[in-house]
Design a protein around this motif. Sequence first.
Motif, PDB file in Angstrom:
ATOM      1  N   PRO A  47       0.892  -1.483   0.003  1.00 25.43           N
ATOM      2  CA  PRO A  47       0.588  -0.351  -0.189  1.00 25.43           C
ATOM      3  C   PRO A  47       0.552   1.248  -0.108  1.00 25.43           C
ATOM      4  CG  PRO A  47       0.155  -0.841   1.931  1.00 25.43           C
ATOM      5  CD  PRO A  47       0.442  -2.006   1.164  1.00 25.43           C
ATOM      6  N   VAL A  48       0.041   2.677  -0.930  1.00 33.78           N
ATOM      7  CA  VAL A  48       1.006   3.313  -0.881  1.00 33.78           C
ATOM      8  C   VAL A  48       0.018   4.714  -0.063  1.00 33.78           C
ATOM      9  CG1 VAL A  48       2.046   5.090  -2.339  1.00 33.78           C
ATOM     10  CG2 VAL A  48       2.540   2.883  -2.983  1.00 33.78           C
ATOM     11  N   ILE A  49       0.553   5.268   0.649  1.00 32.98           N
ATOM     12  CA  ILE A  49       0.029   6.475   1.051  1.00 32.98           C
ATOM     13  C   ILE A  49       0.851   7.639   0.060  1.00 32.98           C
ATOM     14  CG2 ILE A  49      -0.841   8.020   2.445  1.00 32.98           C
ATOM     15  CD1 ILE A  49      -1.253   5.588   4.471  1.00 32.98           C
ATOM     16  N   GLU A  50       0.324   8.700  -0.619  1.00 33.79           N
ATOM     17  CA  GLU A  50       0.128  10.137  -1.067  1.00 33.79           C
ATOM     18  C   GLU A  50       0.508  11.059  -0.528  1.00 33.79           C
ATOM     19  OE1 GLU A  50      -0.631  10.717  -5.846  1.00 33.79           O
ATOM     20  OE2 GLU A  50      -0.790  12.806  -4.817  1.00 33.79           O
ATOM     21  N   VAL A  51       1.726  11.784  -0.221  1.00 40.62           N
ATOM     22  CA  VAL A  51       1.877  12.779   0.665  1.00 40.62           C
ATOM     23  C   VAL A  51       2.285  14.163  -0.308  1.00 40.62           C
ATOM     24  CG1 VAL A  51       2.930  13.895   2.592  1.00 40.62           C
ATOM     25  CG2 VAL A  51       1.630  11.433   2.806  1.00 40.62           C
ATOM     26  N   HIS A  52       1.683  15.495   0.114  1.00 40.33           N
ATOM     27  CA  HIS A  52       1.817  16.941  -0.575  1.00 40.33           C
ATOM     28  C   HIS A  52       1.850  17.306   1.122  1.00 40.33           C
ATOM     29  CE1 HIS A  52       1.922  15.416  -4.457  1.00 40.33           C
ATOM     30  NE2 HIS A  52       0.876  14.573  -4.064  1.00 40.33           N
ATOM     31  N   ILE A  53       3.321  18.455   0.997  1.00 39.63           N
ATOM     32  CA  ILE A  53       3.234  19.490   2.234  1.00 39.63           C
ATOM     33  C   ILE A  53       2.145  20.497   1.724  1.00 39.63           C
ATOM     34  CG2 ILE A  53       4.839  21.285   3.088  1.00 39.63           C
ATOM     35  CD1 ILE A  53       7.152  19.091   2.117  1.00 39.63           C
ATOM     36  N   SER A  54       1.936  20.465   0.506  1.00 34.30           N
ATOM     37  CA  SER A  54       0.751  22.030  -0.130  1.00 34.30           C
ATOM     38  C   SER A  54       0.141  21.608  -0.106  1.00 34.30           C
ATOM     39  CB  SER A  54       1.559  22.924  -0.123  1.00 34.30           C
ATOM     40  OG  SER A  54       1.415  22.114  -2.353  1.00 34.30           O
ATOM     41  N   ASN A  55      -1.062  22.262   0.253  1.00 34.99           N
ATOM     42  CA  ASN A  55      -2.671  22.136  -0.808  1.00 34.99           C
ATOM     43  C   ASN A  55      -2.499  22.034  -2.227  1.00 34.99           C
ATOM     44  OD1 ASN A  55      -5.374  21.157  -1.220  1.00 34.99           O
ATOM     45  ND2 ASN A  55      -5.702  22.830   1.021  1.00 34.99           N
ATOM     46  N   ILE A  56      -2.214  20.842  -2.550  1.00 31.55           N
ATOM     47  CA  ILE A  56      -2.367  20.751  -4.350  1.00 31.55           C
ATOM     48  C   ILE A  56      -3.461  21.560  -4.729  1.00 31.55           C
ATOM     49  CG2 ILE A  56      -0.856  19.662  -4.644  1.00 31.55           C
ATOM     50  CD1 ILE A  56      -2.218  17.250  -5.198  1.00 31.55           C
ATOM     51  N   TYR A  57      -4.861  21.279  -4.084  1.00 30.84           N
ATOM     52  CA  TYR A  57      -5.996  22.208  -4.801  1.00 30.84           C
ATOM     53  C   TYR A  57      -6.191  23.882  -3.797  1.00 30.84           C
ATOM     54  CZ  TYR A  57      -6.085  16.895  -4.710  1.00 30.84           C
ATOM     55  OH  TYR A  57      -6.532  15.878  -5.054  1.00 30.84           O
ATOM     56  N   GLN A  58      -5.121  24.040  -3.830  1.00 32.56           N
ATOM     57  CA  GLN A  58      -5.314  25.169  -3.318  1.00 32.56           C
ATOM     58  C   GLN A  58      -4.180  26.100  -4.495  1.00 32.56           C
ATOM     59  OE1 GLN A  58      -4.603  26.122   0.550  1.00 32.56           O
ATOM     60  NE2 GLN A  58      -7.303  26.129   1.049  1.00 32.56           N
ATOM     61  N   ARG A  59      -3.338  25.612  -5.017  1.00 32.32           N
ATOM     62  CA  ARG A  59      -2.878  26.368  -5.871  1.00 32.32           C
ATOM     63  C   ARG A  59      -2.981  26.418  -7.551  1.00 32.32           C
ATOM     64  NH1 ARG A  59       2.942  23.484  -4.544  1.00 32.32           N
ATOM     65  NH2 ARG A  59       3.884  24.436  -5.718  1.00 32.32           N
ATOM     66  N   GLU A  60      -2.027  26.495  -7.883  1.00 32.60           N
ATOM     67  CA  GLU A  60      -2.242  26.465  -9.434  1.00 32.60           C
ATOM     68  C   GLU A  60      -3.277  24.939 -10.196  1.00 32.60           C
ATOM     69  OE1 GLU A  60       2.071  27.375  -8.864  1.00 32.60           O
ATOM     70  OE2 GLU A  60       0.670  25.927  -8.012  1.00 32.60           O
ATOM     71  N   VAL A  61      -4.303  25.450 -11.149  1.00 30.24           N
ATOM     72  CA  VAL A  61      -5.199  24.398 -11.599  1.00 30.24           C
ATOM     73  C   VAL A  61      -4.451  23.429 -12.321  1.00 30.24           C
ATOM     74  CG1 VAL A  61      -6.625  24.320 -13.592  1.00 30.24           C
ATOM     75  CG2 VAL A  61      -6.858  26.438 -12.195  1.00 30.24           C
ATOM     76  N   PHE A  62      -2.832  23.600 -12.495  1.00 32.58           N
ATOM     77  CA  PHE A  62      -2.499  22.274 -13.496  1.00 32.58           C
ATOM     78  C   PHE A  62      -1.430  20.910 -12.423  1.00 32.58           C
ATOM     79  CE2 PHE A  62       1.135  25.370 -13.038  1.00 32.58           C
ATOM     80  CZ  PHE A  62       2.448  24.669 -12.405  1.00 32.58           C
ATOM     81  N   ARG A  63      -1.740  21.550 -11.354  1.00 37.35           N
ATOM     82  CA  ARG A  63      -1.904  21.039  -9.744  1.00 37.35           C
ATOM     83  C   ARG A  63      -3.111  20.153  -9.421  1.00 37.35           C
ATOM     84  NH1 ARG A  63       2.899  22.037  -8.585  1.00 37.35           N
ATOM     85  NH2 ARG A  63       4.095  24.359  -8.722  1.00 37.35           N
ATOM     86  N   HIS A  64      -4.342  20.457  -9.337  1.00 35.90           N
ATOM     87  CA  HIS A  64      -5.354  20.007  -9.097  1.00 35.90           C
ATOM     88  C   HIS A  64      -5.609  18.592  -9.461  1.00 35.90           C
ATOM     89  CE1 HIS A  64      -7.591  24.205  -8.688  1.00 35.90           C
ATOM     90  NE2 HIS A  64      -5.880  24.234  -8.369  1.00 35.90           N
ATOM     91  N   GLN A  65      -4.933  17.749 -10.046  1.00 32.62           N
ATOM     92  CA  GLN A  65      -5.318  16.376 -11.058  1.00 32.62           C
ATOM     93  C   GLN A  65      -4.260  15.757 -10.214  1.00 32.62           C
ATOM     94  OE1 GLN A  65      -7.277  15.090 -13.505  1.00 32.62           O
ATOM     95  NE2 GLN A  65      -6.609  12.980 -13.189  1.00 32.62           N
ATOM     96  N   SER A  66      -4.515  15.423  -9.850  1.00 24.36           N
ATOM     97  CA  SER A  66      -3.016  14.063  -9.369  1.00 24.36           C
ATOM     98  C   SER A  66      -2.981  12.786 -10.237  1.00 24.36           C
ATOM     99  CB  SER A  66      -3.165  13.189  -8.152  1.00 24.36           C
ATOM    100  OG  SER A  66      -2.408  12.503  -7.692  1.00 24.36           O
ATOM    101  N   MET A  67      -2.447  12.325 -10.864  1.00 23.92           N
ATOM    102  CA  MET A  67      -2.248  10.948 -11.829  1.00 23.92           C
ATOM    103  C   MET A  67      -1.881   9.594 -11.093  1.00 23.92           C
ATOM    104  SD  MET A  67      -3.137  11.751 -15.178  1.00 23.92           S
ATOM    105  CE  MET A  67      -2.122  10.990 -16.343  1.00 23.92           C
ATOM    106  N   THR A  68      -1.565  10.014 -10.138  1.00 28.22           N
ATOM    107  CA  THR A  68      -1.502   9.177  -8.466  1.00 28.22           C
ATOM    108  C   THR A  68      -1.751   8.066  -7.952  1.00 28.22           C
ATOM    109  OG1 THR A  68       0.573  10.678  -7.700  1.00 28.22           O
ATOM    110  CG2 THR A  68       1.808   9.667  -9.289  1.00 28.22           C
ATOM    111  N   ALA A  69      -2.539   9.974  -6.984  1.00 29.93           N
ATOM    112  CA  ALA A  69      -3.783   9.174  -6.167  1.00 29.93           C
ATOM    113  C   ALA A  69      -4.494   8.120  -6.079  1.00 29.93           C
ATOM    114  CB  ALA A  69      -4.618  10.299  -5.322  1.00 29.93           C
TER     115      ALA A  69
END
Length: 145
Positions: free
Chosen positions: A95-117
């Motif tokens: 099992p893998v848990i994806e972690v991000h320091i920043s809230n990717i959904y509050q940032r640039e639109v291109f960061r709102h999509q996670s291919m890995t999640a």
Amino acid sequence: MKKLLLLNGPNINLLGKREPDVYGSDTLQTIESIVSKAAGENGFEVDCFQSNHEGELIDQLHEADGKYFGVIFNPAAYTHTSIALHDAIKAIDVPVIEVHISNIYQREVFRHQSMTAPACIGQISGFGIQGYLLAVLAFVNQKES
């Protein structure tokens, strides 16, 4: 002792210098230290790996199969672009848990999509480096149930 893999992607090695207004002033070494300490207090050993190269991250995921209880993974910018990392996560039984320091959904639109999640058991985003500790706790709770 059960083992976790702490896997970090591109530019995470520059934490502390890189955009401190977004990522804070903590370094990768700080993250590795707090994760190792928290995991150790809960009966886990941690191996740490960071790379700026997608193929090396894929190799680490492949090698994780059968070796680790879980993977805490910050794919960084590859989050938004890497079908190959998605496929590598799907290909293993760890099992893998994806972690991000920043809230990717509050940032640039291109960061709102996670291919890995979608290939992960969960995603933690926006809690700073505490997100890594939340991932440790998630694996601790899995171990105990």
